[in-house]
Structures are given as C-alpha cells and as structure tokens.
Design an enzyme around this catalytic site. Structure first.
Site, PDB file in Angstrom:
ATOM      1  N   ASP A   1       0.833  -1.201   0.000  1.00 13.72           N
ATOM      2  CA  ASP A   1       0.000   0.000   0.000  1.00 13.72           C
ATOM      3  C   ASP A   1       0.870   1.253   0.000  1.00 13.72           C
ATOM      4  O   ASP A   1       0.529   2.261  -0.637  1.00 13.72           O
ATOM      5  CB  ASP A   1      -0.902   0.017   1.241  1.00 13.72           C
TER       6      ASP A   1
ATOM      7  N   SER B   1     -35.757  -5.831 -12.507  1.00 11.61           N
ATOM      8  CA  SER B   1     -35.600  -6.487 -11.212  1.00 11.61           C
ATOM      9  C   SER B   1     -35.931  -7.964 -11.379  1.00 11.61           C
ATOM     10  O   SER B   1     -36.367  -8.396 -12.441  1.00 11.61           O
ATOM     11  CB  SER B   1     -36.517  -5.842 -10.167  1.00 11.61           C
TER      12      SER B   1
ATOM     13  N   GLU C   1     -25.266 -17.400  -9.274  1.00 12.45           N
ATOM     14  CA  GLU C   1     -24.389 -16.341  -8.768  1.00 12.45           C
ATOM     15  C   GLU C   1     -24.836 -15.893  -7.379  1.00 12.45           C
ATOM     16  O   GLU C   1     -25.989 -16.079  -6.994  1.00 12.45           O
ATOM     17  CB  GLU C   1     -24.424 -15.126  -9.705  1.00 12.45           C
TER      18      GLU C   1
ATOM     19  N   LYS D   1     -26.235 -13.242  -4.862  1.00  8.73           N
ATOM     20  CA  LYS D   1     -27.077 -12.048  -4.975  1.00  8.73           C
ATOM     21  C   LYS D   1     -26.518 -11.014  -3.995  1.00  8.73           C
ATOM     22  O   LYS D   1     -26.839 -11.006  -2.811  1.00  8.73           O
ATOM     23  CB  LYS D   1     -28.536 -12.358  -4.654  1.00  8.73           C
TER      24      LYS D   1
ATOM     25  N   CYS E   1     -31.616  11.658  30.722  1.00 10.52           N
ATOM     26  CA  CYS E   1     -30.829  12.465  31.641  1.00 10.52           C
ATOM     27  C   CYS E   1     -30.926  13.897  31.118  1.00 10.52           C
ATOM     28  O   CYS E   1     -30.626  14.162  29.957  1.00 10.52           O
ATOM     29  CB  CYS E   1     -29.374  12.016  31.663  1.00 10.52           C
TER      30      CYS E   1
END
Length: 662
Positions: free
Chosen positions: A35, A84, A112, A114, A422
């Site tokens: 990194d 959809s 696959e 979801k 409180c």
C-alpha cells in the site's frame, strides 16, 4: 527530448502502473506491491498533475480520491431496461421456474451470489469509462459518474477496447468498512446506517465525491447490457469476457442443466454467506444461453429467464447475562442486553439493543432469560422473543435506573414516550457527542474539530460545555496529540469564523430535542434573536408555522435549564452572534408554500429555496392541497404530475424571478 515531454511520459507511466496495480489489488485480489508503494506513486502523480494541469485527464487514477462537488444529479434514460428479479423462497419454487423455462427450450444455468447493494450501469466507449448511473426505476436513473470513478474496483480503462459496452453491476460496502463507518458516525453523534446496503446507497448519492471516496465501496459486475463489435452466445462466456476486460466478476461455478445441482449450489452459497466479507441476501439463477433468453422474454416486471432465491435471516438462541444502560447524545438512556456470545450471521454477537423500557415490558425480558436473536438487516443484533419454556424461576426483572449511570443526576421519564432521559446538559456521556454535533457542517461548521480532538478536550477538562470552545487558546491546543502549530491556528480561525454564523445554525447546534435545521430556521426568522426565543412562551412558539406543541415545550424546557443559561452567558461574553442575519426582503410570500421539482436553468434548489424564504415563503418536499405553487424545472417528475391533478399552479424559474422583482 524536452523537459515537458519527459514529464508527460512520466505521468503516462505512473497512470499505467497505478491502473495495473489497482486492478491487481481490487479486482484480482492479488497485489504485487505494498500500500505504501502504491500511495507513493499516487502522490507523485497528483503532484505532477497539479504542476502541469494541461496533462490532467478524467481517466487518471487521481480521480479515485474524489473532489468534485455536484449541484445535483442529471437523469439518465436507460436504453436497455434494468429489470428487477422475481423472488423464490423454496426449492419447489426453483423447480417450478425450471419447468417453466423448459417449456420453451433446454437450458443450462449459471448460479451467482445475490450481492446486497445498489445496482448501477457503467458505460464505456473505445475501452474508456464515460458514464455511470443508478438503476432508478429501471428506465430512468441518475448520473453518478464522478462518484463511481472513486471506486477502485471499477476500471477506468479496459484491457481491450470494444467500441461501446454497457455493463450492470452491484455496488456494495464490505462489512469491515461498514463497521468502521458506523463507529465514526456513532462517535460524531450521527445516525447509524442500518446495514451495508443503506450505507452504500447513501455513499453513492453524495454530492461531494470525496465523501464517496472515503467510504471504500466495491463492485461486482454481473451482466452485459449492450455490446458492440464482439459476439457472445452465453452468459458464462460474457462473465469470462468481462473478467478479461478488468471487471470484478463471479465465475467460480460452471453452468449446468441439472436443476438439482443448481439447488445444491444455492444451499452451498447459503452456508457460505456469513463467511463472506460482504453481504449477500440470496442466490441468482440465470439461463445461460442468450438465444433462449430472447425466446423467453420478460413480463411487465421481471425477466422470465432468471429468478432470485432469497435466504431467511439466521436466528439462534442465547442467554441474557445482564442488562446495562448507555446514555446517548440527547440524554436518552438505552438498555442493552449483555449476551452469552453466539456466532450469528458470520460474527460473534455478545450484545443486543433492547431499545427502551416498553420493548422490555412488552416482551417480558428478564436477566437470565434464554432469547432468540437475529441480526436486523443482517447487521444489528436484536432480540426477537423470550423462550418462556426454558425459564427456571431464577430470572430477574430489569428496572430502569432512577439516576443517570454516567453523571448520577436524576433521570426524567417522558409520559408520552418510552424514553427515559438524563436532563443534565453537562453529563459526560452526552458531552462529547454534543460538542461534535455543535461543530458539524450543518451546525456551526467548525472545521478541524472532529471526534478525536473533542474527546481529548473533554478528557482534559478543557471543554465542559460548547461555550468553552471559544475560550481555548493555542497553548492549550498544542498539548493535544497530533495537534501541530498550523492545525491549532486553523482550528482557532474556524472557531472565530463560526461566531458570525446565523442564529439558526446556533439553534441547530444546541441539539435541542425535536429541533432540526428547518425548525431552527423558522424560529430564527420569527423571533430574530436568541433572547426573543428564550422569552417566548410555549404558546407563542407554537404559533410559528410547523412548530408543534411538543417542539415548543422542548424549547422552553431547554432554555429554562440552569446549565443552558450559564452556557448562553459564556457564548455572549465570547462574542458569538445570537441574532438572525438572514434578511427577509418583504413578506409577499408569507403563508405560501412552494414545492421544487426538476432541474432549474440557472439556480440550484438551495438558491431557489433561499430566494423564496427571503420573501417570507417556505418550501416543502411533497405536493398537497396546501401547496401554493410548484416550481418546476427540466425533467420534473411525479410532483409535477400530482400538481396538475390537484390543480396547483405550476411556475418556472423565470416566473419565480418575476414574482420577486415586481
């Protein structure tokens, strides 16, 4: 070779290397450098692009850090509808799906994950990313290109260059990133995201792309919507092609025509789901052959060639070892169950919220009970019910404390709510979150005063109320960890600037119960000074449009508290503005409500709202019979339709300006 040519070559070399290593890390999970090395290259590229702006590119890896602030999102009409899926909840429903498909042809299937995220479209021309958009309603979405560029798993340049490609993918937030984000939000006193899906959706729709960049989103690409110049015959072939182009895809399972093998794979995924680093809520079964998909077609809502098997949430029994109480920023005491650790939805759960006293009473929850727990939205642990049959008689009822567990002051039980509070504004449990809220962007906007700095200020006794912020000096700030001279100077300058803020910001910054930004503006506009608000009775406050009885009583109670009075005295001595600086030019729009919809030609919605309010009007989010005007711009949606149905006058930007100029 000239110096500029050498710079150009170095910029191109760095971009190519960064794109390569980004793909190895974020797409292939096979990093070749650390990194630190990656960040060093990125910083070098950022510096060169600043020094030589003529070589900047919208496809440079430096766009990953964000920076563009949008005024709003343009709409995008999807050439290919983003459909959809129909849901299945049992093995028999999957078998029924298979039978329906076989009436048309002999399929093979791809199974696959979801992914539980937000569906987006990505468009490429000649291998370069040109536009990205949300699914929206499937036919029209929003252009979020700049935000999508910050997601490192989305390739800006493909390894091959099809003339045009549109793909569909699911943007998600990894669980680790979600948990880290909620910790930060909790420390800042901000509402927590319920689950990674909500967090991803909220992150993608940020107007400031730097916020999106900070959220560590990722993506899986799962479909080709449009493709020019390349012929593909199956979905699995398409997934492999996408992977070759540099997309992150799921291709671990070969297609099969055996529906029982499909079911076995679905259940394998169900067993794996809590071990994954991201959320899935099911498995998707798709017909592999494109030709058969064409024959099957779609209903008005769903494709007939795919279905989604939805997994039920995992529920397990465990025992309540104890019930503790936490105190939030607004003083609410929240009971929490200390659980016997149980593995649930991929993590070990040892605590669950019990919400309030009514929740405990309704479910008759006792210390020592065996209870059924699950993760709401697969993330937040919650108690579903008590297993009464397992009671031994040794369980103990829980009683809310009469004194605050943080400061020891007496608590107040709201007779109209389940909340116990409180009311001590100096309560240590509330103080850090209260100060962070006071400094937030929508309140006093004190840049540099984040949770870590506030915690140190409170821990060292330098800040006991928000008013103490204005008595801080450079010497005190320099004693804090990671606070250098320049940072201290910047913070003091930000504090000084905040003194000039409008009264409405100060009111919101106080964190008065039930009083948000809009209510703060309404009160500031009506009474003009803080003294005017403090002197107002509940009836006078309630006479302000949209200020109800509960809000009015909350304001009166807040300003009658001795600690509030002392705080205001300190703010006055520090020179903090206690008056409304926003000018009302006249009251020609008094009593009138405007609803804004669509994109205006020259004004942002915020500018239009400010103009309306400067003439005494107000704005609302939805159209009703009480609406006076609908201000409509380009691509106005359902609000315009409803206005026409109700006969509400519709005006454009030019008409609004004319109304204010007359």
């Amino acid at each position: 070779m000239t110096d500029k040519q050498r710079v150009k070559e170095e910029i191109e070399r760095l971009r190519e290397a960064l794109l390569y290593h980004s793909r190895k890390y974020y797409v292939e999970d096979n990093p070749e450098i650390s990194d630190y090395e990656y960040d060093s290259m990125l910083r070098s590229l950022e510096q060169l692009e600043r020094e030589y702006p003529e070589y900047q590119s919208p496809l440079s890896p430096t766009v990953r850090v964000g920076g563009a602030v949008s005024k709003g999102f343009e709409t995008v009409t999807h050439t290919v509808k983003m459909e959809s899926l129909q849901n299945a909840f049992s093995d028999d429903e999957i078998r029924d799906f298979d039978e329906s498909v076989r009436k048309t042809g002999e399929p093979t299937y791809v199974v696959e994950y979801k992914i539980d995220g937000l569906s987006v479209s990505l468009e490429y021309r000649d291998g370069q990313f040109v536009r990205g958009s949300t699914r929206g309603d499937g036919e029209v979405g929003e252009d979020i290109t700049q935000n999508l560029k910050t997601i490192r798993a989305i390739p800006l340049v493909l390894t091959e260059k099809p003339s045009y490609l549109e793909v569909r993918g699911e943007v998600f937030m990894p669980r680790e990133s979600f948990e880290r984000l909620n910790v930060i939000r909790e420390e800042a006193g901000e509402p927590l995201f319920a689950n990674p899906r909500n967090a991803a959706a909220g992150s993608l729709r940020q107007l400031d792309s730097r916020v999106t960049a900070s959220r560590n989103l990722s993506i899986f690409v799962f479909n080709i919507q449009q493709l020019e110049g390349v012929a593909l015959s199956t979905h699995y072939e398409a997934l492999c092609y996408l992977k070759r182009l540099g997309f992150r895809t799921i291709t671990e399972w070969e297609p099969t025509g055996d529906i029982e093998a499909v079911l076995r794979r679905i259940h394998e995924i169900g067993e794996q789901r809590f071990a994954l680093p991201y959320d899935i809520d099911g498995a998707v079964v798709k017909v592999n052959e494109f030709a058969l998909r064409e024959e099957l077609g779609s209903t008005s809502k769903f494709p007939k060639w795919a279905t989604a098997f939805k997994f039920p949430p995992e529920v397990k029994p465990t025992r309540i070892l104890d019930i503790t109480v936490n105190v939030g920023r607004t003083g609410v005491l929240t009971p929490q169950a200390v659980l016997e650790p149980v593995r649930l939805a991929g993590t070990t759960v040892s605590a669950a919220t019990l919400h309030n006293r009514d929740f405990i009473a309704d479910k008759d929850i006792r210390i020592g009970d065996t209870v059924l727990v699950r993760k709401a939205g697969e993330i937040i642990p919650e108690v579903l019910e008590v297993e009464l049959a397992k009671r031994t008689g040794e369980e103990r009822p829980f009683v809310m404390p009469e004194r605050c567990p943080s400061c020891g002051e007496p608590v107040w039980s709201d007779p109209e709510e389940a909340a116990v509070r409180c009311t001590n504004g100096a309560c240590p449990a509330q103080l850090v979150r209260s100060v962070v809220h006071f400094a937030s962007r929508d309140a006093m906007d004190i840049d540099g005063l984040g949770p870590a700095i506030v915690e140190q200020l409170v821990d060292r006794g330098l800040v006991k109320s928000v008013a103490d912020l204005y008595s801080l000096d450079a010497e005190e700030l320099l004693t804090l960890e990671r606070m250098g001279k320049k940072s201290a100077e910047n913070l003091l300058a930000a504090l000084e600037r905040s003194k000039k803020n409008d009264l409405s910001r100060l009111l919101f910054g106080f964190g008065i119960r039930h009083i948000g930004q809009k209510a703060g503006k309404l009160l500031a506009a009506r009474f003009r000074t803080l003294d005017g608000i403090r002197a107002a009775t509940a009836e006078e406050l309630e006479s302000v449009d949209e200020i109800g009885a509960i809000m009015a009583e909350s304001v009166v109670a807040y300003f009658s508290h001795p600690q509030t009075i002392k705080m205001i005295e300190k703010l006055t001595a520090a020179g903090v503005n206690l008056e409304s600086t926003e000018t009302v030019l006249d009251t020609r729009f008094a009593g009138q409500t405007f609803v804004l919809t669509g994109t205006l030609p020259t004004m942002t919605r915020a500018q239009a709202t400010q103009l309306i309010e400067s003439f005494g009007g107000k704005t609302a989010g939805s159209v009703s019979k009480k609406t006076s005007y609908v201000l409509a711009g380009e691509d106005a949606g359902s609000k315009l339709k409803k206005a026409n149905e109700l006969g509400i006058p519709v005006i454009d930007e030019a008409a609004l300006k004319k109304m204010t100029e007359e």
